[in-house]
Write an enzyme that holds these catalytic residues in place. Structure first.
Site, short mmCIF file in Angstrom:
data_model
loop_
_atom_site.label_atom_id
_atom_site.label_comp_id
_atom_site.label_asym_id
_atom_site.label_seq_id
_atom_site.Cartn_x
_atom_site.Cartn_y
_atom_site.Cartn_z
N SER A 136 0.86 -1.18 0.00
CA SER A 136 0.00 0.00 0.00
C SER A 136 0.90 1.24 0.00
O SER A 136 1.77 1.37 0.86
CB SER A 136 -0.88 -0.05 1.27
OG SER A 136 -1.56 1.17 1.44
N LYS A 162 -1.33 -0.95 -4.34
CA LYS A 162 -2.48 -0.14 -3.93
C LYS A 162 -2.02 1.30 -3.75
O LYS A 162 -1.06 1.55 -3.02
CB LYS A 162 -3.04 -0.71 -2.62
CG LYS A 162 -4.01 0.18 -1.87
CD LYS A 162 -4.74 -0.61 -0.79
CE LYS A 162 -4.78 0.12 0.53
NZ LYS A 162 -5.45 -0.65 1.59
N LYS A 164 -2.89 5.09 -2.48
CA LYS A 164 -3.80 5.95 -1.72
C LYS A 164 -4.15 7.15 -2.60
O LYS A 164 -3.26 7.69 -3.28
CB LYS A 164 -3.10 6.43 -0.44
CG LYS A 164 -2.83 5.31 0.56
CD LYS A 164 -4.10 4.85 1.24
CE LYS A 164 -3.79 3.81 2.31
NZ LYS A 164 -5.00 3.38 3.01
N ASP A 189 -7.19 3.28 -2.88
CA ASP A 189 -7.88 3.36 -1.58
C ASP A 189 -8.06 4.84 -1.24
O ASP A 189 -7.09 5.57 -1.08
CB ASP A 189 -7.03 2.66 -0.50
CG ASP A 189 -7.71 2.62 0.86
OD1 ASP A 189 -8.84 3.16 0.99
OD2 ASP A 189 -7.11 2.06 1.81
N GLU A 214 -11.18 1.00 -3.19
CA GLU A 214 -11.43 0.78 -1.76
C GLU A 214 -11.97 2.04 -1.09
O GLU A 214 -11.41 3.13 -1.25
CB GLU A 214 -10.11 0.33 -1.10
CG GLU A 214 -10.22 -0.02 0.37
CD GLU A 214 -8.90 -0.56 0.91
OE1 GLU A 214 -8.04 -1.01 0.13
OE2 GLU A 214 -8.72 -0.52 2.15
N ASP A 239 -13.73 -1.10 3.52
CA ASP A 239 -12.78 -1.27 4.61
C ASP A 239 -13.43 -0.67 5.87
O ASP A 239 -14.00 -1.40 6.70
CB ASP A 239 -11.46 -0.57 4.21
CG ASP A 239 -10.41 -0.52 5.31
OD1 ASP A 239 -10.71 -0.89 6.46
OD2 ASP A 239 -9.27 -0.09 5.02
N LYS A 263 -9.68 -6.83 8.10
CA LYS A 263 -8.66 -6.67 9.14
C LYS A 263 -9.23 -7.31 10.39
O LYS A 263 -10.31 -6.91 10.85
CB LYS A 263 -8.37 -5.19 9.39
CG LYS A 263 -7.84 -4.45 8.17
CD LYS A 263 -7.46 -3.02 8.47
CE LYS A 263 -7.11 -2.28 7.18
NZ LYS A 263 -6.82 -0.85 7.40
N GLY A 291 -4.08 -4.27 6.34
CA GLY A 291 -3.00 -4.08 7.31
C GLY A 291 -3.19 -2.81 8.12
O GLY A 291 -3.95 -1.91 7.73
O1 OSB Z 1 -6.95 1.97 4.70
O2 OSB Z 1 -6.06 0.06 4.56
C1 OSB Z 1 -6.06 1.20 5.00
C2 OSB Z 1 -2.83 1.88 6.86
C3 OSB Z 1 -3.32 2.53 7.93
C4 OSB Z 1 -4.67 2.76 8.04
C5 OSB Z 1 -5.53 2.35 7.06
C6 OSB Z 1 -5.04 1.67 5.96
C7 OSB Z 1 -3.65 1.47 5.85
C8 OSB Z 1 -3.01 0.85 4.71
C9 OSB Z 1 -1.65 0.21 4.88
O3 OSB Z 1 -3.47 0.90 3.59
C10 OSB Z 1 -1.73 -1.20 5.29
C11 OSB Z 1 -0.43 -1.86 5.65
O4 OSB Z 1 0.41 -2.07 4.76
O5 OSB Z 1 -0.25 -2.21 6.84
MG MG Z 2 -8.28 1.01 3.43
#
Ligand code: OSB
Ligand code: MG
Length: 369
Positions: A136, A162, A164, A189, A214, A239, A263, A291
């Site tokens: 991510s 992924k 952001k 995302d 996402e 999510d 998660k 994650g």
């Molecule tokens: O939206 O999935 C998410 C990290 C922190 C809070 C929300 C998210 C995320 C990530 C990273 O996308 C996930 C990871 O690699 O641990």
């Molecule tokens: Mg997310």
């Protein structure tokens, strides 16, 4: 099982690179590591993954510590637990507070597995000892920076990227990455940064062969996500909306989702997460493991859990070095041909690194019998 002691370490690890999302900047990840001891001297580890700010979910590290100390631990130590599923039932009288519940419930899963001399992977009917994983990537300053970052991860072997996104940092980024990597499994995302007024943006994103989009809208916007899904082909993955299997059922029935970012911590633990796995499997939904920038303790759990049938897309479970220079476990998770190994030893299959816990953490006793 008889619980004799519960300890915790309040840890804060610097990230190798700051991570920007629509919620803000993260330069360090704080987490608590719970250590639950039984009458035989076995120890189960659980990770409290909540953030310091109540932005991604309502909980924070501080609220979760209060709920643990004043409600969950007193409930747990008064009761006879024979299986981790008992913990979920026990905790059901307390509303919400999923991450607090999960930290303790997952420690009990580890403890239970160790008492029975089995790995968590075995208990979760793991189907594979190697897992294809994704990465991510936070919002970058420029398209050029983003291409460099993506190229580095692709060279390391990640099989799914992924990105952001946030308003004004979306289509141009996706367009550039897609044209550099025409065949890459790519998704975005939005972390709730948009609403239905941005329909045109999503119609445009719909043309870049994304595997999924996402959490475009707010964390209770089931109807709005369903409206969006009617207008785009790309599956929506939820999510922040998903706290229980009932949320998945609601999203599925309404047409708000085609995939779930699962998660364990966001749904209150393994037993609840397992219900979501079953539902997704039975209904042909996309399913992958999300994650929370976990330490090696949470990462080991995610690997074991995501290696079972039902998971059908690479998760946000990256190598240790993608997150931290130093971690609080002795083992490391290294990428090999885009895959991470599922731990084999009993329980989580990882051990705590006492020197690192001393360097990055503060020790607390939460309960002694
Ligand atoms: O939206 O999935 C998410 C990290 C922190 C809070 C929300 C998210 C995320 C990530 C990273 O996308 C996930 C990871 O690699 O641990
Ligand atoms: Mg997310």
């Amino acid at each position: 099982m008889n619980i004799t002691k519960i300890e915790s370490y309040h840890v804060q690890l610097p990230l190798v690179a700051p991570f920007k999302t629509s919620y803000g900047f993260l330069s360090h990840k704080a987490m608590d590591i719970l250590v639950v001891t039984d009458e035989l001297g076995n120890q189960g580890y659980g990770e409290l993954v909540a953030f310091k700010q109540p932005d991604y979910t309502e909980e924070t590290l501080e609220t979760a510590r209060l709920i643990l100390a004043n409600h969950l631990i007193p409930l747990l130590v008064q009761s006879q637990i024979t299986h981790p599923d008992d913990v979920t039932r026990l905790f059901s009288v307390i509303r919400g507070n999923w991450m607090a519940k999960s930290s303790l419930e997952t420690a009990i899963w580890d403890l239970y597995a160790k008492r029975h001399k089995k790995s968590l992977a075995e208990l979760f009917s793991s189907q594979t000892d190697k897992l294809s994983v994704g990465v991510s990537i936070g919002i970058q300053k420029s398209v050029q920076d983003l291409i460099e970052v993506v190229s580095r991860y692709v060279a390391e072997g990640y099989t799914r990227i992924k990105l952001k996104i946030a308003p004004n940092q979306d289509v141009s980024f996706v367009k550039a990455v897609r044209s550099h990597f025409p065949d890459m499994l790519l998704m975005v995302d939005a972390n709730s940064a948009y609403d239905l007024d941005s329909l045109a943006i999503f119609k445009e994103l719909d043309t870049y062969q994304l595997s999924m989009i996402e959490q475009p809208f707010g964390y209770s916007d089931f109807l709005e996500h369903a409206e969006l899904q009617k207008n785009i082909e790309t599956p929506i993955c939820l999510d922040e909306n998903i706290r229980s299997v009932e949320d998945v059922m609601l999203g599925h029935r309404l047409g708000s989702l085609g995939a779930v970012n699962l998660k364990i911590s966001r749904v209150g633990g393994v037993t609840q997460a397992q219900k979501i796995v079953e539902y997704c499997k039975n209904n042909g939904l996309g399913l992958w493991c999300g994650g929370m920038f976990e330490s090696g303790v949470g990462r080991a759990l995610n690997l074991a859990f995501a290696s079972q049938e039902g998971f059908n897309f690479p998760g946000d479970i990256s190598a240790s070095t993608r997150y931290f220079k130093e971690d609080i476990i002795n083992e490391t998770f290294e990428l090999e041909n885009g895959r991470l190994s599922v731990p084999k030893e009993n329980g989580l299959g990882v051990t705590l690194n006492k020197a690192m816990l001393e360097k990055y953490g503060h020790y607390h006793v939460m309960y002694v019998k």
